[in-house]
Design an enzyme around this catalytic site. Structure first.
Site, PDB file in Angstrom:
ATOM      1  N   ASN A   8       0.836  -1.103  -0.016  1.00 33.79           N
ATOM      2  CA  ASN A   8       0.107   0.012  -0.177  1.00 33.79           C
ATOM      3  C   ASN A   8       1.007   1.244   0.108  1.00 33.79           C
ATOM      4  O   ASN A   8       1.375   1.574   0.918  1.00 33.79           O
ATOM      5  CB  ASN A   8      -0.742  -0.068   1.258  1.00 33.79           C
ATOM      6  CG  ASN A   8      -1.661   1.035   1.517  1.00 33.79           C
ATOM      7  OD1 ASN A   8      -1.902   2.113   0.589  1.00 33.79           O
ATOM      8  ND2 ASN A   8      -2.217   1.314   2.780  1.00 33.79           N
ATOM      9  N   LYS A  10       0.039   4.400  -0.407  1.00 29.55           N
ATOM     10  CA  LYS A  10      -0.542   5.433   0.342  1.00 29.55           C
ATOM     11  C   LYS A  10      -0.287   6.606  -0.585  1.00 29.55           C
ATOM     12  O   LYS A  10      -0.210   6.646  -1.717  1.00 29.55           O
ATOM     13  CB  LYS A  10       0.015   5.633   1.816  1.00 29.55           C
ATOM     14  CG  LYS A  10      -0.038   4.421   2.608  1.00 29.55           C
ATOM     15  CD  LYS A  10       0.238   4.301   4.047  1.00 29.55           C
ATOM     16  CE  LYS A  10       0.024   3.208   4.754  1.00 29.55           C
ATOM     17  NZ  LYS A  10       0.105   3.319   6.075  1.00 29.55           N
ATOM     18  N   HIS A  96      -9.299   0.785   4.877  1.00 26.66           N
ATOM     19  CA  HIS A  96      -8.056   1.065   5.652  1.00 26.66           C
ATOM     20  C   HIS A  96      -8.371   1.948   6.737  1.00 26.66           C
ATOM     21  O   HIS A  96      -9.267   2.952   6.549  1.00 26.66           O
ATOM     22  CB  HIS A  96      -7.326   1.715   4.539  1.00 26.66           C
ATOM     23  CG  HIS A  96      -5.875   1.811   5.260  1.00 26.66           C
ATOM     24  ND1 HIS A  96      -5.519   2.755   5.807  1.00 26.66           N
ATOM     25  CD2 HIS A  96      -4.763   0.927   4.776  1.00 26.66           C
ATOM     26  CE1 HIS A  96      -4.067   2.460   6.375  1.00 26.66           C
ATOM     27  NE2 HIS A  96      -3.950   1.222   5.803  1.00 26.66           N
ATOM     28  N   GLU A  98      -6.669   4.581   7.790  1.00 30.57           N
ATOM     29  CA  GLU A  98      -6.376   5.934   7.582  1.00 30.57           C
ATOM     30  C   GLU A  98      -7.857   6.512   7.164  1.00 30.57           C
ATOM     31  O   GLU A  98      -7.977   7.795   7.247  1.00 30.57           O
ATOM     32  CB  GLU A  98      -5.147   6.037   6.781  1.00 30.57           C
ATOM     33  CG  GLU A  98      -3.910   5.929   7.297  1.00 30.57           C
ATOM     34  CD  GLU A  98      -2.675   5.210   6.608  1.00 30.57           C
ATOM     35  OE1 GLU A  98      -2.917   5.074   5.445  1.00 30.57           O
ATOM     36  OE2 GLU A  98      -1.966   4.738   7.607  1.00 30.57           O
ATOM     37  N   GLU A 168      -5.186  -5.353  10.390  1.00 27.55           N
ATOM     38  CA  GLU A 168      -4.199  -4.397  10.589  1.00 27.55           C
ATOM     39  C   GLU A 168      -4.379  -3.748  11.962  1.00 27.55           C
ATOM     40  O   GLU A 168      -5.333  -2.749  12.178  1.00 27.55           O
ATOM     41  CB  GLU A 168      -4.080  -3.528   9.569  1.00 27.55           C
ATOM     42  CG  GLU A 168      -3.929  -3.847   8.127  1.00 27.55           C
ATOM     43  CD  GLU A 168      -3.451  -2.703   7.292  1.00 27.55           C
ATOM     44  OE1 GLU A 168      -2.271  -3.028   6.896  1.00 27.55           O
ATOM     45  OE2 GLU A 168      -4.271  -1.903   6.836  1.00 27.55           O
ATOM     46  N   GLY A 174       2.648   1.901  10.965  1.00 29.74           N
ATOM     47  CA  GLY A 174       3.494   3.009  10.837  1.00 29.74           C
ATOM     48  C   GLY A 174       4.272   3.501  12.029  1.00 29.74           C
ATOM     49  O   GLY A 174       4.786   4.384  11.903  1.00 29.74           O
ATOM     50  N   SER A 213       3.487  -2.580  10.183  1.00 26.91           N
ATOM     51  CA  SER A 213       5.111  -2.552  10.439  1.00 26.91           C
ATOM     52  C   SER A 213       5.582  -3.751   9.962  1.00 26.91           C
ATOM     53  O   SER A 213       6.502  -4.323  10.805  1.00 26.91           O
ATOM     54  CB  SER A 213       5.297  -2.224  12.030  1.00 26.91           C
ATOM     55  OG  SER A 213       5.038  -0.873  12.249  1.00 26.91           O
ATOM     56  N   GLY A 234       2.934  -1.284   4.169  1.00 27.87           N
ATOM     57  CA  GLY A 234       3.138   0.321   3.785  1.00 27.87           C
ATOM     58  C   GLY A 234       4.477   0.753   3.754  1.00 27.87           C
ATOM     59  O   GLY A 234       5.156   0.685   2.733  1.00 27.87           O
ATOM     60  N   GLY A 235       5.239   1.393   4.635  1.00 28.75           N
ATOM     61  CA  GLY A 235       6.529   1.744   4.555  1.00 28.75           C
ATOM     62  C   GLY A 235       7.537   1.069   3.838  1.00 28.75           C
ATOM     63  O   GLY A 235       7.957   1.452   3.098  1.00 28.75           O
TER      64      GLY A 235
HETATM   65  P1  PGA Z   1       2.900  -0.069   7.796  1.00 29.59           P
HETATM   66  O1  PGA Z   1       1.454   0.354   6.802  1.00 29.59           O
HETATM   67  O2  PGA Z   1       3.529  -1.101   6.917  1.00 29.59           O
HETATM   68  O3  PGA Z   1       3.760   1.188   7.390  1.00 29.59           O
HETATM   69  O4  PGA Z   1       2.943  -0.167   9.122  1.00 29.59           O
HETATM   70  C1  PGA Z   1       0.677  -0.681   7.042  1.00 29.59           C
HETATM   71  C2  PGA Z   1      -0.637  -0.087   6.300  1.00 29.59           C
HETATM   72  O5  PGA Z   1      -1.138   0.813   6.555  1.00 29.59           O
HETATM   73  O6  PGA Z   1      -1.322  -0.966   5.469  1.00 29.59           O
END
Ligand code: PGA
Length: 250
Positions: A8, A10, A96, A98, A168, A174, A213, A234-235
């Protein structure tokens, strides 16, 4: 059970950066384990270029991070599933954290979007997960039950080929705080039980991804846990070097 390694991105990467990353992924990944596929949710402006850049060697599909559940209309700033299909997206993300917590999407709206996308022929990853205070007050099972109540009413077309759930925990997204193995196993077992309770036998085969993470050095262990059929990253999905290791982790 097929496995899905999902990224993802973002609100990161221009078109050129998206293409460069996908090309680099094609170079860095030499052998994707049997039965495993890759999925990247890219920002809207990059979708068409990302689809065109898919290397023939990779089992890779491109998805969209958001959409509005209508064919067309006066919805300023929104994008329809038909528009996403037109640029080559085959998957969408719903629920998600967010979008739930920054943009205020309710369980009802997430359900409406998920049903719309499935009926429209898209494959969907539906994200669920509790906030820290909900976990600490013993509310995990109630939060997951409320977020997955929609499974009872999903379109018939929802099955393991068109639908996946991503667990998640909001406190692990994050933050660098990955959930511990017991926490992941507990939550994934609850999700599996809800999938079977609400979708019957079909729910046994729906992939459950873990997100929060995920990094190259914890992916193998996470993938080895019960009811973990993939990851949503994500990251660590933003660089080919780290995401390629996640894709190949065993
Ligand atoms: P992250 O994000 O791997 O940076 O923790 C995961 C996500 O939001 O899907």
């Amino acid at each position: 059970m097929p496995q899905i390694m999902a990224a993802n991105w973002k609100m990161f990467k221009t078109r050129a950066e998206s293409v460069a990353m996908i090309e680099a992924l094609g170079t860095a990944v030499d052998a994707v384990p049997q039965g495993r596929s890759i999925l990247i949710f890219v920002p809207f402006p990059s979708i068409a270029d990302a689809v065109a850049a898919i290397p023939a060697s990779l089992p890779l599909e491109i998805g969209a991070q958001n959409f509005y559940p209508a064919a067309e209309g006066a919805f300023t700033g929104e994008v329809s599933p038909a528009m996403l299909r037109d640029v080559g997206a085959t998957w969408v993300l719903t629920g998600h954290s967010e979008r739930r917590h920054i943009l205020g999407e309710s369980n009802e709206f997430v359900e409406q979007k998920t049903a719309y996308a499935l009926n429209d022929g898209f494959k969907v990853v539906l994200c669920v997960g509790e906030r820290l205070e909900e976990r600490e007050s013993g509310g995990l099972a109630d939060v997951l039950r409320a977020q997955l109540d929609c499974l009872t009413r999903l379109p018939q077309v929802a099955d393991s080929t068109t639908f996946a759930v991503a667990y998640e925990p909001v406190w692990a997204i994050g933050t660098g705080k990955v959930a511990g193995p017991e926490e992941i196993v507990e939550a994934h077992a609850l999700v599996r039980a809800l999938l079977v309770e609400k979708m019957g036998d079909k729910g046994k085969d729906v992939a459950i991804l873990y997100g929060g993470s995920v990094k190259p050095d914890n992916t193998g262990a996470i993938m080895g846990l019960d009811n973990v059929d993939g990851v949503l990253v994500g990251g660590a999905s933003l660089q080919a070097e780290s995401f390629s290791k996640i894709v190949m982790a065993s």
